[in-house]
Write an enzyme that holds these catalytic residues in place. Structure first.
Site, PDB file in Angstrom:
ATOM      1  N   ASP A 160      16.324  37.883  27.290  1.00  0.00           N
ATOM      2  CA  ASP A 160      17.346  37.488  26.330  1.00  0.00           C
ATOM      3  C   ASP A 160      18.249  36.408  26.929  1.00  0.00           C
ATOM      4  O   ASP A 160      18.356  36.287  28.155  1.00  0.00           O
ATOM      5  CB  ASP A 160      18.206  38.691  25.944  1.00  0.00           C
ATOM      6  N   GLU A 261      12.463  40.882  18.962  1.00  0.00           N
ATOM      7  CA  GLU A 261      13.364  40.571  20.068  1.00  0.00           C
ATOM      8  C   GLU A 261      14.796  40.325  19.588  1.00  0.00           C
ATOM      9  O   GLU A 261      15.042  39.552  18.665  1.00  0.00           O
ATOM     10  CB  GLU A 261      12.868  39.355  20.841  1.00  0.00           C
ATOM     11  N   THR A 262      15.718  41.019  20.238  1.00  0.00           N
ATOM     12  CA  THR A 262      17.124  40.921  19.892  1.00  0.00           C
ATOM     13  C   THR A 262      17.949  40.862  21.167  1.00  0.00           C
ATOM     14  O   THR A 262      17.458  41.201  22.256  1.00  0.00           O
ATOM     15  CB  THR A 262      17.554  42.129  19.026  1.00  0.00           C
ATOM     16  N   ASN A 264      19.833  42.280  23.640  1.00  0.00           N
ATOM     17  CA  ASN A 264      20.250  43.588  24.157  1.00  0.00           C
ATOM     18  C   ASN A 264      20.031  43.750  25.655  1.00  0.00           C
ATOM     19  O   ASN A 264      20.271  44.825  26.208  1.00  0.00           O
ATOM     20  CB  ASN A 264      19.561  44.733  23.396  1.00  0.00           C
ATOM     21  N   ASP A 291      10.407  43.672  21.153  1.00  0.00           N
ATOM     22  CA  ASP A 291      11.497  43.646  22.114  1.00  0.00           C
ATOM     23  C   ASP A 291      11.050  44.214  23.459  1.00  0.00           C
ATOM     24  O   ASP A 291      10.561  45.343  23.545  1.00  0.00           O
ATOM     25  CB  ASP A 291      12.691  44.432  21.579  1.00  0.00           C
ATOM     26  N   ASP A 407      16.481  43.938   5.828  1.00  0.00           N
ATOM     27  CA  ASP A 407      17.927  43.983   5.965  1.00  0.00           C
ATOM     28  C   ASP A 407      18.574  42.944   5.046  1.00  0.00           C
ATOM     29  O   ASP A 407      18.117  41.803   4.967  1.00  0.00           O
ATOM     30  CB  ASP A 407      18.280  43.700   7.423  1.00  0.00           C
ATOM     31  N   GLU A 467      16.981  46.348   1.259  1.00  0.00           N
ATOM     32  CA  GLU A 467      18.394  46.714   1.225  1.00  0.00           C
ATOM     33  C   GLU A 467      19.017  45.736   0.223  1.00  0.00           C
ATOM     34  O   GLU A 467      19.198  44.555   0.537  1.00  0.00           O
ATOM     35  CB  GLU A 467      19.034  46.566   2.601  1.00  0.00           C
ATOM     36  N   ASP A 542      23.613  53.008   9.126  1.00  0.00           N
ATOM     37  CA  ASP A 542      24.764  52.194   8.747  1.00  0.00           C
ATOM     38  C   ASP A 542      25.785  53.083   8.042  1.00  0.00           C
ATOM     39  O   ASP A 542      25.878  53.097   6.825  1.00  0.00           O
ATOM     40  CB  ASP A 542      24.292  51.072   7.824  1.00  0.00           C
TER      41      ASP A 542
END
Length: 782
Positions: A160, A261-262, A264, A291, A407, A467, A542
């Protein structure tokens, strides 16, 4: 009700300010196919050459930088790409040349790009200002050759931007203070992968109406599970080892919070603190790469193979795998402030083609933001759409995924391009956002065009869940998505929480309760959809957990680690501690309310969704926005009290009951001969009863025979705070009513929900049953 993540406390790399307006970007050529541009990096069949292909409609020069390792390395070779047509740039590099340059193993790579705002200069070198004109020009270009760029189609990435070795996001920024900082050694690099040979097993073909979904974070699922070896805890491998646990619970589909991948890698830099933490994962860095943090095998190719093996483990157990995807914004965010358009984070899309990948405001200096956490991804642009469908195809076809939860999916229904391009997007009289499900070119319809949605009766295809909201404009679109899409039913959540927790504070409509119980025809029938397109939930990641919905009078996000602190979160929780703080209720009342809430999920027509940990009454102690807590409090716990074990028994048996009775899982809308509604007196519920907002109790029967079900069912919900006597209607001829569960306090224990064959005889038509306040009764005929 709208709920959104608030990522305010992440490092500067992930900070942005909302901006409003319109903007300009040239409309790229429409491409309606999957992987039509063949973008990314790939070996040829003989592994003698590597093809690199990247898109930029506005670049004037792109250079490929090649590395023998990821973080901290200097480039070993540089190649200039050529234009291949339609905005694609490409180069083919012989493997032998890489070996001569000292790259004998894994190939890491990134791009540097020049364009109108920073034309190429032969005198430029890394960290140089040579050729610089502006950080952003009138067309929205943000090229900066000092920023090494991640390939948007990279199949894995090295690390990251922020990680244990670097917590300084400034190196990735533009603007006067940062533009000449070279990011090459710090930047995430793409990894060239050979095709994996790991199987993902046979995909389940089960109809969606028959699914029970379990939402969970990969890391939190097993991070503190003592049954999993320490080296596998919190990983894909560990999650796959829990397939039998979910199967035993009765779950048929596991839905993972974002696994693309984020940011973190910096989560653990400051121990026992929320500093720099991004636990939920809604800050995507690459839409193709699993990720790496979630892999026990973090060598190149390891995350991909381990994810595939996890999918195979779930498929072998008959469980579908869904992933939560975030195509509404990216981890690059927007400008750092609303008053300075020059400073923004650049490590991928923005540096390659800002106006293609993002929706720019008027003047092209800022970003439209309907997400609350960064500039809108430019979902109406055909090339930006290509990335979405290419990514979905990769996760489905190569990584084995069975479905997706999108999302803030309303952003994918946006029919606006950058605001100044009104002739190309005439449906945007109010600027940069307009949801239009009737527009064939919006992303939600492009997805339907490119993929097969699983048929109602089951078979091959994808399950698609939206969502159906975002921020601003006409973005709240519950019920507004086209046929082929299912939706998270926020009204189901809100109205049933209100019925349980807001009596006396709000007007409660039993007509809404009845809609909730029968699939929400008021939302989904007119568009040609079915009950199972309603995704029914009481709680998800959430917001509050199931236990906290019935144990908390409001959010408490400012508490100390590991339960906080967290910023943001909704103020509309519709939660209540069942009178405990007032001295009129206790823990047994909270468990009764939680049983009733879970029964709503599992007995209603639709597709039920539960949050991981609901089965044992997991608590976050009233934190309703724990996005930033990679902590023991947010991880699932497998050491339970007797009360928690009892609740697990209830949940497991409730799910088994749903799966055993097709009458609860209708493929189409109930008819009047299949469902009958009753007042507590036993009389049919007529219009005067329905329309009286002082009525809080309702009962109904479901005719099992019409579904091939051996039993008919009687469900009574008493929404009053006090007891109500229900007079039972006649059961089918030759049968009597038997109690399966009563969620009341008196029935708290290990056998609140009885196993088949152990039901208690109640009687026939005319028999009466006293039902405590705020509870549910379930009977079957036999």
């Amino acid at each position: 009700m709208k709920q959104f993540r608030h990522l305010v406390r992440l490092p500067r790399l992930c900070r942005y300010v909302l901006a409003a307006g319109l903007a300009l970007a040239p409309l790229a050529p429409a491409v309606a196919a999957i992987d039509s541009m063949n973008l990314g990096a790939s070996y040829d069949a003989q592994k003698a050459n590597i093809s690199f292909r990247v898109y930029s409609a506005h670049a004037t020069r792109i250079a490929l930088y090649l590395y023998g390792s990821g973080y901290g390395a200097q480039e070993s070779a540089v190649y200039t790409l050529s234009q291949a047509g339609n905005g694609v740039w490409s180069v083919s590099v012989p493997v032998s040349a890489l070996q001569s340059a000292g790259i004998s193993g894994t190939v890491y790579y990134g791009y540097r790009a020049w364009g109108p705002n920073w034309p190429y200069s032969a005198s430029w070198s890394k960290g140089s200002a040579a050729g610089f004109v502006s950080d952003v020009d009138a067309s929205g270009n943000r090229f900066n050759p000092n920023k090494l760029l991640l390939d948007p189609y990279a199949l894995e990435i090295s690390q990251d931007p922020l990680n244990a070795s670097n917590q300084n996001g400034n190196v990735f920024a533009s603007g006067a203070s940062y533009r000449n900082l070279d990011s090459g050694s710090y930047a995430p690099k793409g990894i060239v992968l050979s095709p994996s040979t790991q199987s993902t097993g046979s995909k389940p073909t089960r109809a969606q109406k028959d699914d029970v979904i379990y939402e969970v974070n990969v890391r939190g699922f097993t991070k503190q599970d003592p049954s999993i070896a320490a080296s596998y805890q919190g990983t894909y491998r560990g999650a796959g080892l829990k397939a039998s646990y979910l199967a035993s619970l009765g779950v048929t589909a596991v839905e993972f919070l974002p696994v693309q991948e984020t940011q973190n890698d910096a989560n653990d830099v400051v121990p026992n603190s929320d500093a720099n933490q991004n636990y939920w994962g809604y800050m995507t860095e690459d839409y193709f790469a699993p990720d790496r943090r979630y892999a026990s095998d973090q060598t190149p190719g390891g995350p991909t193979k381990e994810f595939q093996a996890m999918v195979q483990a779930f498929h072998n157990a008959g469980i579908k795998v869904y992933v939560d995807v975030v195509y509404n914004h990216t981890g690059e965010g927007g400008t750092w402030t609303s008053s300075d358009p020059t400073t923004a984070t650049i490590w991928s899309w923005r540096g390659l083609d800002n106006a293609t990948y993002y929706e720019l405001t008027s003047g092209n200096q800022y970003y439209y933001d309907n997400t609350g956490v960064g500039g809108n991804y430019n979902t109406y642009n055909p090339v930006a759409q290509n990335l979405i469908v290419d990514s979905l195809a990769y996760w489905s076809n190569t990584l084995g995924v069975d479905g997706f939860r999108f999302d803030l999916a309303s952003v994918l229904g946006n029919s606006c391009l950058n605001g100044a391009a009104q002739s190309a997007a005439p449906n945007c009289p109010n600027g940069g956002y307009n949801f239009d499900a009737a527009d064939a070119n919006v992303a939600i319809n492009r997805i339907l065009k490119e993929f097969t949605v699983r048929p109602a009766g089951g078979g091959s295809g994808l399950d698609l869940y939206a969502e159906p909201w975002a921020i601003g404009g006409n973005s709240y679109q519950l019920g507004g998505f086209p046929q082929g899409w299912s939706e998270w039913n926020g009204l189901f959540r809100d109205s049933l929480r209100q019925a349980q927790n807001e009596l006396g504070s709000m007007t409660i409509q039993i007509t809404q309760d009845a809609n909730d119980f029968t699939g929400s025809s008021n939302l989904f029938q007119a568009s040609g959809r079915a009950p199972w397109n309603s995704t029914n939930f009481i709680d998800v990641h959430d917001g509050m957990t199931l236990k906290d919905v019935y144990s908390c009078n409001g959010a408490n996000n400012s508490q100390a680690w590991p339960y906080g602190p967290s910023d943001g979160g909704t103020s509309s929780n519709y939660s209540w501690d069942q009178g405990m703080s007032a001295g009129t209720g206790g823990a047994v009342d909270q468990r009764r309310a939680a049983r009733t809430g879970m029964a709503f999920e599992m007995l209603s027509a639709g597709t039920p969704l539960m949050q991981g940990g609901d089965e044992y009454l997991r608590t976050l102690q009233c934190n309703n926005n724990a996005y930033n807590l990679d902590s023991s409090a947010n991880w699932l716990n497998y050491s339970w009290s007797n009360d928690q074990s009892n609740f697990y028994n209830f949940a497991q048996r409730l799910i088994a009951f749903r799966k055993a009775h097709p009458a609860l899982r209708p493929a189409s809308w109930y008819t009047a001969s299949q469902v009958a509604w009753y007042q507590p007196s036993g009389a049919a519920a007529d219009s005067s009863y329905w329309n009286n907002t002082s009525n809080y109790a309702i009962a109904y029967t479901v005719n099992g025979a019409s579904f091939g079900d051996a039993n008919s069912m009687y469900v009574a919900y008493n929404g009053w705070s006090g007891s109500v006597t229900f007079t039972l209607p006649p059961p089918p001829t030759g049968t009597q009513w038997y109690r399966v569960t009563d969620t009341c306090d008196w029935n708290d224990g290990a056998n609140t929900f009885v196993t088949p064959g152990n039901e208690t005889l109640i009687g026939g038509g005319g028999a009466t049953y006293g039902q405590c306040g705020q509870s549910l009764l379930l009977l079957i005929s036999k």
